[in-house]
Design a protein around this motif. Structure first.
Motif, PDB file in Angstrom:
ATOM      1  N   UNK A 513       0.832  -1.210   0.000  1.00  0.00           N
ATOM      2  CA  UNK A 513       0.000   0.000   0.000  1.00  0.00           C
ATOM      3  C   UNK A 513       0.861   1.252   0.000  1.00  0.00           C
ATOM      4  N   UNK A 514       1.984   1.187   0.692  1.00  0.00           N
ATOM      5  CA  UNK A 514       2.882   2.338   0.739  1.00  0.00           C
ATOM      6  C   UNK A 514       3.499   2.607  -0.626  1.00  0.00           C
ATOM      7  N   UNK A 515       3.872   1.514  -1.374  1.00  0.00           N
ATOM      8  CA  UNK A 515       4.455   1.695  -2.697  1.00  0.00           C
ATOM      9  C   UNK A 515       3.429   2.151  -3.716  1.00  0.00           C
ATOM     10  N   UNK A 516       2.152   1.782  -3.511  1.00  0.00           N
ATOM     11  CA  UNK A 516       1.097   2.147  -4.464  1.00  0.00           C
ATOM     12  C   UNK A 516       0.742   3.623  -4.388  1.00  0.00           C
ATOM     13  N   UNK A 519       2.948  10.175  -5.787  1.00  0.00           N
ATOM     14  CA  UNK A 519       3.514  11.388  -5.204  1.00  0.00           C
ATOM     15  C   UNK A 519       2.438  12.424  -4.970  1.00  0.00           C
ATOM     16  N   UNK A 520       1.461  12.466  -5.913  1.00  0.00           N
ATOM     17  CA  UNK A 520       0.401  13.463  -5.774  1.00  0.00           C
ATOM     18  C   UNK A 520      -0.443  13.204  -4.539  1.00  0.00           C
ATOM     19  N   UNK A 521      -0.614  11.881  -4.194  1.00  0.00           N
ATOM     20  CA  UNK A 521      -1.407  11.568  -3.002  1.00  0.00           C
ATOM     21  C   UNK A 521      -0.620  11.866  -1.726  1.00  0.00           C
ATOM     22  N   UNK A 522       0.694  11.627  -1.802  1.00  0.00           N
ATOM     23  CA  UNK A 522       1.497  11.875  -0.609  1.00  0.00           C
ATOM     24  C   UNK A 522       1.646  13.362  -0.341  1.00  0.00           C
ATOM     25  N   UNK A 523       1.791  14.133  -1.429  1.00  0.00           N
ATOM     26  CA  UNK A 523       1.961  15.577  -1.268  1.00  0.00           C
ATOM     27  C   UNK A 523       0.983  16.291  -2.175  1.00  0.00           C
ATOM     28  N   UNK A 524      -0.189  16.631  -1.710  1.00  0.00           N
ATOM     29  CA  UNK A 524      -1.187  17.291  -2.547  1.00  0.00           C
ATOM     30  C   UNK A 524      -0.675  18.634  -3.050  1.00  0.00           C
ATOM     31  N   UNK A 525      -1.157  18.984  -4.265  1.00  0.00           N
ATOM     32  CA  UNK A 525      -0.711  20.228  -4.881  1.00  0.00           C
ATOM     33  C   UNK A 525      -1.272  21.432  -4.131  1.00  0.00           C
TER      34      UNK A 525
END
Length: 670
Positions: A513-516, A519-525
């Motif tokens: 789940x962490x690899x899936x 980047x956009x989900x981890x750091x929203x614009x």
């Protein structure tokens, strides 16, 4: 003649009833002119003089009639007590055969208390209780004062515990507060003083005392409460109480002296002239008789400090010699004298003076030794400072001293000695608090790693791992240290490092789940954050979430060109809108002129030299550098400079109640 004597005794009886003791003395003298051996007239005169506070005249009366004086030992001792002839009074009472009457024992106990022989005072009070079962409020108050001054805190606790709630006098609660101060329990002391204030105010108002009389009695309690606030760091409240006491001008001059001294201690080096005058007025020869030896010592010390700070060396030395005659062997006086020599640029003499004191008083010279080390550091002699600090046995395992020694050894390049000091310090903590011990070990290990002493560092880190196997700071450091001399041992400890949060007792981590996660989900614009913020704002206002319009791009403004501009010619000057002094050409001229010859007043220095002087003036002394280099995990250095700032006077001593004199006879015996 017998009839005239009888009439005189009737007149004497009337004067005594009216409280006219001076008139009673005159009548007694008339009777004694008729019959010099009249015992009743002599006794009435003696006691009337005592009631009129004419103790010197009473002593003369006893001396003039030695035949009758031997029958009035108590009155004789009482007059000596009030004229400060304490040793003579104690000798008279000691000669009284046993069993001694209660009033003699009470006066004897008060004599020993005034002579500051508190152990004997306690002994006499206990004898008074055993032989005569005295248990009055006055007796209990005086017994508490004796217990406090003698340091008999176990007996004090028993007496206070059974009598404080039903305290009959405010003096008892006040003395109980003094006991709490001596034991360092300032919170309890404040509570006892609040009780004393309430009991004092209520009892005096019930007796019909005026506001001036009430404030006068409250002064000593308020001064003691201010002292408690001062020691606890609440100097604003302490200063308010001190000023209130001094404003009311209490009749007890010793209270004024203590309050004035403690105000000076709060002000420290501000208003030196005013502070010195206050202390000088508050400590006259008459007032000093009412102060305890501890109060005299502290107030005299503060006067010396003020003279030192006011640059009055001769007066300071004169007062120092007077204090040394009273309190010989006190290190604070030697430290002030050494500071005086240093101020006169006689550092070598100051060092010699401190060294002489240390040699004579090796068992009780910690402050003098620290001051001597400070002088060596100020002179740049680090080895001499280390020699002095190594001999301070009482502070050998204190964090400040350890940090200073480690840093000084490090500056001299003697890492082995620095490690020796650190190891001795950690060994002293092994049987104490576990967290302090672990922090000290970690600090020692970091120091050893910093200087590539990997085997010694590994030894310290292994002790940490033995007590805390999952220490995430110690384990990696231990692996690094062991890898320098034993790879197998390093592998062993590397295997002990937790691989995941599960090893540390935490929840498992879903790696897939962490690899899936993109980047956009981890750091929203930034735009997504704005939309979310707008939606939350609309919800808070009660409406529905609204869409956020995208920010419109701003149109670029057209460049304004000068009139008659030729597009085919050179481009226009971009700085044409700036004043001439702000353009690049002007800045280049200023840079060229920067290295030109200096202009200005004679004696002024160039900017470079000014900066170097400022940097030199703020450079830390060796002791300060020792504290700075110790690091967050090391003990903090606490270099002691001589002399110390003005000290608050020792708390006002316990307040014993006075032994009352015998009353004059009212009628002649038939």
């Amino acid at each position: 003649m017998a009839q005239s004597v009888e009439l005189l005794f009737k007149e004497l009886d009337s004067l005594i009833r009216d409280g006219d003791f001076n008139g009673a003395v005159s009548v007694c003298e008339k009777v004694l002119k008729i019959d010099p051996n009249d015992k009743d007239a002599f006794e009435c005169k003696l006691v009337a003089l005592i009631k009129a506070d004419k103790y010197d005249e009473a002593l003369r009366t006893l001396k003039e009639n030695a035949k009758l004086a031997g029958q009035y030992v108590f009155e004789h001792a009482y007059c000596l007590y009030h004229t400060r002839q304490l040793s003579e009074a104690a000798a008279l009472l000691a000669a009284v055969p046993a069993p001694k009457p209660p009033r003699v024992l009470q006066l004897e106990a008060q004599l020993y208390y005034r002579m500051e022989d508190y152990a004997k005072a306690v002994k006499v009070y206990e004898q008074l209780f055993k032989e005569h079962q005295v248990s009055s409020a006055t007796f209990k108050t005086n017994l508490v004062a004796a217990y406090v001054s003698a340091g008999a805190f176990q007996e004090l606790g028993k007496l206070i515990g059974s009598n404080l709630k039903s305290a009959e006098t405010y003096e008892f609660a006040y003395n109980a507060a003094c006991g709490a101060i001596e034991q360092g329990d300032l919170q309890t002391a404040a509570a006892h003083l609040q009780l004393a204030l309430r009991v004092c105010q209520e009892s005096l108002q019930a007796e019909g005392a005026s506001d001036e009389e009430v404030n006068d009695e409250l002064a000593i309690i308020q001064t003691q409460l201010a002292y408690v606030h001062q020691v606890r760091g609440n100097t604003d409240e302490a200063l308010r109480l001190y000023n209130a006491v001094l404003k009311n001008k209490p009749s007890d001059e010793s209270v004024t002296a203590v309050a004035s001294n403690n105000v000076v201690a709060i002000k420290r080096d501000h208003g030196l002239f005013d502070s010195f005058n206050k202390l000088k007025q508050a400590t006259s020869a008459h007032v000093e008789q009412k102060l305890s030896s501890q109060q005299k010592k502290v107030i005299g010390y503060n006067r010396c400090l003020l003279l030192l700070l006011m640059s009055k060396p001769e007066q300071c030395r004169e007062l120092l010699h007077a204090l040394e005659a009273q309190f010989s062997g006190w290190d604070a006086l030697t430290m002030v004298e050494a500071a005086l020599l240093v101020k006169e640029k006689k550092s070598a003499q100051g060092e010699a003076l401190l060294q002489s004191f240390v040699n004579e008083h090796a068992a009780d010279s910690q402050r003098a030794q620290l001051s001597l080390a400070q002088l060596h550091l100020q002179g740049g002699d680090k080895k001499a400072a280390i020699d002095v600090l190594e001999r301070v046995v009482a502070l050998r395992n204190k964090p400040g001293l350890v940090a200073t020694l480690v840093t000084l050894y490090e500056q001299l390049g003697d890492i082995d000695s620095a490690i020796r000091v650190y190891d001795a310090y950690t060994a002293s903590l092994a049987a104490g608090d576990r967290e302090c011990y672990l922090k000290a070990l970690q600090g020692a290990a970091d120091f050893k790693l910093q200087h590539d002493r990997f085997r010694e560092a590994a030894a310290s880190l292994e002790r940490i791992v033995a007590l805390r196997p999952t220490d995430l700071h110690a384990l990696p450091s231990l692996v690094i240290a062991c890898s320098q001399f034993d790879h197998k041992l390093a592998d062993k400890y590397a295997a002990m490092i937790p691989k995941s949060a599960v090893d540390l007792g935490g929840p498992p981590v879903d790696v897939d789940a962490l690899e899936a996660l993109s980047v956009s989900k981890l750091a929203p614009s930034r735009s997504a954050k704005k939309e979310e913020l707008a939606a939350l704002t609309d919800k808070a206002e009660g409406g529905k979430p609204a869409k956020v319009d995208k920010q419109k791009k701003k149109k670029k403004k057209k460049i304004r060109l000068p009139k008659n501009y030729d597009p085919n010619g050179p481009p226009p000057d971009p700085e044409r809108w700036l004043p001439m002094r702000e353009r690049a050409a002007a800045r280049r001229r200023q840079a060229r002129n920067k290295g030109a010859a200096m202009k200005g007043f004679q004696g002024s220095a160039p900017e470079k030299e000014k900066k170097s002087v400022a940097a030199a003036s703020v450079a830390p002394t060796p002791a300060a550098a020792a504290a700075a280099a110790a690091g967050p995990t090391s003990p903090k250095a606490s270099a002691t400079a001589a002399p110390a700032p003005p000290a608050p006077a020792a708390a006002t001593p316990p307040k014993p109640q006075q032994q009352q004199s015998s009353k004059p006879k009212k009628k002649r015996k038939n």
